[in-house]
Enzyme design. Structure first.
Site, PDB file in Angstrom:
ATOM      1  N   SER A   7       0.863  -1.193   0.000  1.00  0.00           N
ATOM      2  CA  SER A   7       0.000   0.000   0.000  1.00  0.00           C
ATOM      3  C   SER A   7       0.892   1.234   0.000  1.00  0.00           C
ATOM      4  O   SER A   7       1.649   1.458   0.957  1.00  0.00           O
ATOM      5  CB  SER A   7      -0.880   0.020   1.241  1.00  0.00           C
ATOM      6  OG  SER A   7      -1.344   1.337   1.458  1.00  0.00           O
ATOM      7  N   HIS A  32      -1.512  -1.460  -4.035  1.00  0.00           N
ATOM      8  CA  HIS A  32      -2.759  -1.061  -3.370  1.00  0.00           C
ATOM      9  C   HIS A  32      -2.787   0.460  -3.163  1.00  0.00           C
ATOM     10  O   HIS A  32      -1.822   1.047  -2.654  1.00  0.00           O
ATOM     11  CB  HIS A  32      -2.810  -1.798  -2.028  1.00  0.00           C
ATOM     12  CG  HIS A  32      -4.039  -1.610  -1.222  1.00  0.00           C
ATOM     13  ND1 HIS A  32      -5.166  -2.380  -1.375  1.00  0.00           N
ATOM     14  CD2 HIS A  32      -4.321  -0.741  -0.215  1.00  0.00           C
ATOM     15  CE1 HIS A  32      -6.088  -2.007  -0.508  1.00  0.00           C
ATOM     16  NE2 HIS A  32      -5.605  -1.005   0.211  1.00  0.00           N
ATOM     17  N   ASP A  34      -4.873   3.585  -1.399  1.00  0.00           N
ATOM     18  CA  ASP A  34      -5.874   3.965  -0.398  1.00  0.00           C
ATOM     19  C   ASP A  34      -6.419   5.345  -0.723  1.00  0.00           C
ATOM     20  O   ASP A  34      -5.754   6.355  -0.470  1.00  0.00           O
ATOM     21  CB  ASP A  34      -5.238   3.932   0.995  1.00  0.00           C
ATOM     22  CG  ASP A  34      -4.993   2.502   1.425  1.00  0.00           C
ATOM     23  OD1 ASP A  34      -5.947   1.719   1.404  1.00  0.00           O
ATOM     24  OD2 ASP A  34      -3.836   2.177   1.757  1.00  0.00           O
ATOM     25  N   MET A  36      -8.849   8.312  -0.066  1.00  0.00           N
ATOM     26  CA  MET A  36      -9.599   8.855   1.081  1.00  0.00           C
ATOM     27  C   MET A  36     -10.054  10.286   0.788  1.00  0.00           C
ATOM     28  O   MET A  36      -9.311  11.052   0.180  1.00  0.00           O
ATOM     29  CB  MET A  36      -8.696   8.874   2.319  1.00  0.00           C
ATOM     30  CG  MET A  36      -8.086   7.526   2.639  1.00  0.00           C
ATOM     31  SD  MET A  36      -7.143   7.612   4.160  1.00  0.00           S
ATOM     32  CE  MET A  36      -6.344   6.005   4.144  1.00  0.00           C
ATOM     33  N   HIS A  65      -8.697   0.973  -3.330  1.00  0.00           N
ATOM     34  CA  HIS A  65      -9.557   0.812  -2.146  1.00  0.00           C
ATOM     35  C   HIS A  65     -10.197   2.172  -1.888  1.00  0.00           C
ATOM     36  O   HIS A  65      -9.529   3.102  -1.425  1.00  0.00           O
ATOM     37  CB  HIS A  65      -8.665   0.332  -0.984  1.00  0.00           C
ATOM     38  CG  HIS A  65      -9.323   0.323   0.352  1.00  0.00           C
ATOM     39  ND1 HIS A  65      -8.616   0.193   1.522  1.00  0.00           N
ATOM     40  CD2 HIS A  65     -10.630   0.414   0.721  1.00  0.00           C
ATOM     41  CE1 HIS A  65      -9.453   0.227   2.555  1.00  0.00           C
ATOM     42  NE2 HIS A  65     -10.668   0.366   2.085  1.00  0.00           N
ATOM     43  N   MET A  67     -12.218   4.746  -0.015  1.00  0.00           N
ATOM     44  CA  MET A  67     -12.782   5.154   1.279  1.00  0.00           C
ATOM     45  C   MET A  67     -13.354   6.547   1.078  1.00  0.00           C
ATOM     46  O   MET A  67     -12.841   7.537   1.606  1.00  0.00           O
ATOM     47  CB  MET A  67     -11.683   5.143   2.349  1.00  0.00           C
ATOM     48  CG  MET A  67     -11.239   3.747   2.737  1.00  0.00           C
ATOM     49  SD  MET A  67      -9.619   3.718   3.532  1.00  0.00           S
ATOM     50  CE  MET A  67      -8.586   3.576   2.081  1.00  0.00           C
ATOM     51  N   MET A 136     -11.056  -5.322   6.725  1.00  0.00           N
ATOM     52  CA  MET A 136     -10.174  -4.357   7.394  1.00  0.00           C
ATOM     53  C   MET A 136      -9.739  -4.919   8.747  1.00  0.00           C
ATOM     54  O   MET A 136     -10.577  -5.339   9.546  1.00  0.00           O
ATOM     55  CB  MET A 136     -10.892  -3.019   7.609  1.00  0.00           C
ATOM     56  CG  MET A 136     -11.201  -2.244   6.345  1.00  0.00           C
ATOM     57  SD  MET A 136      -9.781  -1.916   5.279  1.00  0.00           S
ATOM     58  CE  MET A 136      -8.737  -0.920   6.353  1.00  0.00           C
ATOM     59  N   GLY A 141      -8.309   4.772   7.459  1.00  0.00           N
ATOM     60  CA  GLY A 141      -7.990   6.197   7.556  1.00  0.00           C
ATOM     61  C   GLY A 141      -6.498   6.478   7.628  1.00  0.00           C
ATOM     62  O   GLY A 141      -6.043   7.491   7.115  1.00  0.00           O
ATOM     63  N   PHE A 142      -5.756   5.583   8.243  1.00  0.00           N
ATOM     64  CA  PHE A 142      -4.332   5.861   8.436  1.00  0.00           C
ATOM     65  C   PHE A 142      -3.496   4.593   8.310  1.00  0.00           C
ATOM     66  O   PHE A 142      -3.959   3.505   8.663  1.00  0.00           O
ATOM     67  CB  PHE A 142      -4.099   6.468   9.835  1.00  0.00           C
ATOM     68  CG  PHE A 142      -4.864   7.743  10.027  1.00  0.00           C
ATOM     69  CD1 PHE A 142      -4.378   8.951   9.539  1.00  0.00           C
ATOM     70  CD2 PHE A 142      -6.110   7.726  10.646  1.00  0.00           C
ATOM     71  CE1 PHE A 142      -5.122  10.124   9.684  1.00  0.00           C
ATOM     72  CE2 PHE A 142      -6.857   8.895  10.797  1.00  0.00           C
ATOM     73  CZ  PHE A 142      -6.351  10.100  10.306  1.00  0.00           C
ATOM     74  N   ASP A 174      -6.297  -6.003   5.215  1.00  0.00           N
ATOM     75  CA  ASP A 174      -5.642  -4.701   5.129  1.00  0.00           C
ATOM     76  C   ASP A 174      -5.547  -4.040   6.498  1.00  0.00           C
ATOM     77  O   ASP A 174      -6.576  -3.759   7.122  1.00  0.00           O
ATOM     78  CB  ASP A 174      -6.494  -3.850   4.171  1.00  0.00           C
ATOM     79  CG  ASP A 174      -5.906  -2.494   3.861  1.00  0.00           C
ATOM     80  OD1 ASP A 174      -4.817  -2.181   4.358  1.00  0.00           O
ATOM     81  OD2 ASP A 174      -6.561  -1.757   3.096  1.00  0.00           O
ATOM     82  N   GLY A 175      -4.296  -3.808   6.932  1.00  0.00           N
ATOM     83  CA  GLY A 175      -4.089  -3.021   8.147  1.00  0.00           C
ATOM     84  C   GLY A 175      -3.264  -3.739   9.203  1.00  0.00           C
ATOM     85  O   GLY A 175      -3.651  -4.806   9.677  1.00  0.00           O
ATOM     86  N   GLY A 176      -2.107  -3.178   9.523  1.00  0.00           N
ATOM     87  CA  GLY A 176      -1.296  -3.699  10.624  1.00  0.00           C
ATOM     88  C   GLY A 176      -0.584  -5.007  10.332  1.00  0.00           C
ATOM     89  O   GLY A 176      -0.185  -5.707  11.264  1.00  0.00           O
ATOM     90  N   GLY A 196       1.485  -1.819   4.217  1.00  0.00           N
ATOM     91  CA  GLY A 196       1.913  -0.442   3.970  1.00  0.00           C
ATOM     92  C   GLY A 196       3.215  -0.141   4.685  1.00  0.00           C
ATOM     93  O   GLY A 196       4.307  -0.299   4.125  1.00  0.00           O
TER      94      GLY A 196
HETATM   95  C1  DX5 Z   1      -5.940   2.103   6.042  1.00  0.00           C
HETATM   96  C2  DX5 Z   1      -5.493   1.574   4.706  1.00  0.00           C
HETATM   97  C3  DX5 Z   1      -4.381   0.569   4.689  1.00  0.00           C
HETATM   98  C4  DX5 Z   1      -3.081   1.023   5.212  1.00  0.00           C
HETATM   99  C5  DX5 Z   1      -2.270  -0.177   5.588  1.00  0.00           C
HETATM  100  O1  DX5 Z   1      -7.048   2.923   5.820  1.00  0.00           O
HETATM  101  O2  DX5 Z   1      -6.590   0.977   4.045  1.00  0.00           O
HETATM  102  O3  DX5 Z   1      -4.192   0.082   3.363  1.00  0.00           O
HETATM  103  O4  DX5 Z   1      -2.371   1.789   4.281  1.00  0.00           O
HETATM  104  O5  DX5 Z   1      -1.126   0.314   6.170  1.00  0.00           O
HETATM  105  P1  DX5 Z   1      -0.358  -0.480   7.299  1.00  0.00           P
HETATM  106  O6  DX5 Z   1       0.145  -1.735   6.656  1.00  0.00           O
HETATM  107  O7  DX5 Z   1       0.726   0.473   7.678  1.00  0.00           O
HETATM  108  O8  DX5 Z   1      -1.319  -0.757   8.414  1.00  0.00           O
HETATM  109 ZN    ZN Z   2      -6.407  -0.119   1.970  1.00  0.00          ZN
END
Ligand code: DX5
Ligand code: ZN
Length: 222
Positions: A7, A32, A34, A36, A65, A67, A136, A141-142, A174-176, A196
């Protein structure tokens, strides 16, 4: 085959092209994006022009993706810009059957995204029409947030739900996700793993991508 999707949210935008190519050389499977809008999520990123620029040089499929509010309005622009995969949130897409059909009619794969706080039952009907589900594992968001551990249980439940309803649907998560949990997440049933900060905050993006891809290959042998 498990797919790795870096990402770019955590990339250094000054060096974006170079960093995306490092992911390509490291063995990433898709890129990927993101997207927003500062309304659906409390952050603003980029629109289709960024995908269009990257598409000119990047050989991998682009995964958008969304958002954003009113995604239908922007979906044609993202697909025109080069997105092969487009996903929309179940939480903010009132006529989601129509939206998924729109994505597919324009030649892209259609995904439905679900937030950590939304019951999986919200997907029961819509997975008849989706090519993939994006689960998710943080609140959107971040980048750089901590993986919500309950996502493992949700992943297993989602896998079982899809087996019953539509087994051809792929699961993206997606995420963490980082090197310390990527094998566990892959083994719990994810097909596409978004990473990401776990890639872009490393010293050597190509080597890190390669390492995570190897871990996914390893997870399939377990
Ligand atoms: C959050 C995004 C993720 C994010 C993942 O809104 O959808 O794609 O960039 O980033 P990491 O891998 O740092 O959690
Ligand atoms: Zn994403």
């Amino acid at each position: 085959m498990k797919l790795l999707a870096p990402s770019i949210l955590s990339a250094d935008f000054w060096r974006l092209g170079e960093q995306v190519m490092a992911c390509v050389e490291g063995g990433a499977d898709l890129i990927h994006f993101d997207v927003m809008d500062g309304h659906f999520v409390p952050n603003i990123t980029f629109g289709p022009v960024l995908l269009e620029s990257i598409k000119k040089h990047c050989p991998l499929p682009l995964d958008a993706h969304l958002m954003i509010e009113n995604p239908d309005k922007y979906i044609p622009d993202f697909i025109k810009a080069g997105a092969e995969m487009v996903s929309v949130h179940v939480e903010n897409t009132p006529h989601i059957h129509r939206t998924l059909e729109l994505i597919k009619s324009l030649g892209a794969k259609a995904g439905v995204v679900i937030n950590p706080g939304t019951p999986l039952s919200a997907l029961e009907e819509v997975v008849h029409y989706a090519d993939f589900v994006l689960l998710m594992s943080v609140n959107p968001g971040f980048g750089g947030q901590k993986f919500i551990q309950r996502s493992i249980e949700r992943l297993r439940k989602l896998k079982a739900l899809l087996q019953d309803i539509n087994p051809s649907v792929l699961i993206e998560i997606d995420g963490g996700i980082k090197e310390d949990n990527i094998v566990e997440v892959a083994k719990a049933g994810a097909d596409i793993l978004v990473v990401g900060s776990g890639i872009f905050h490393s010293e050597d993006i190509k080597a890190q991508t390669n390492k995570l891809k190897d871990m996914l290959i390893f997870s399939e042998a377990l």
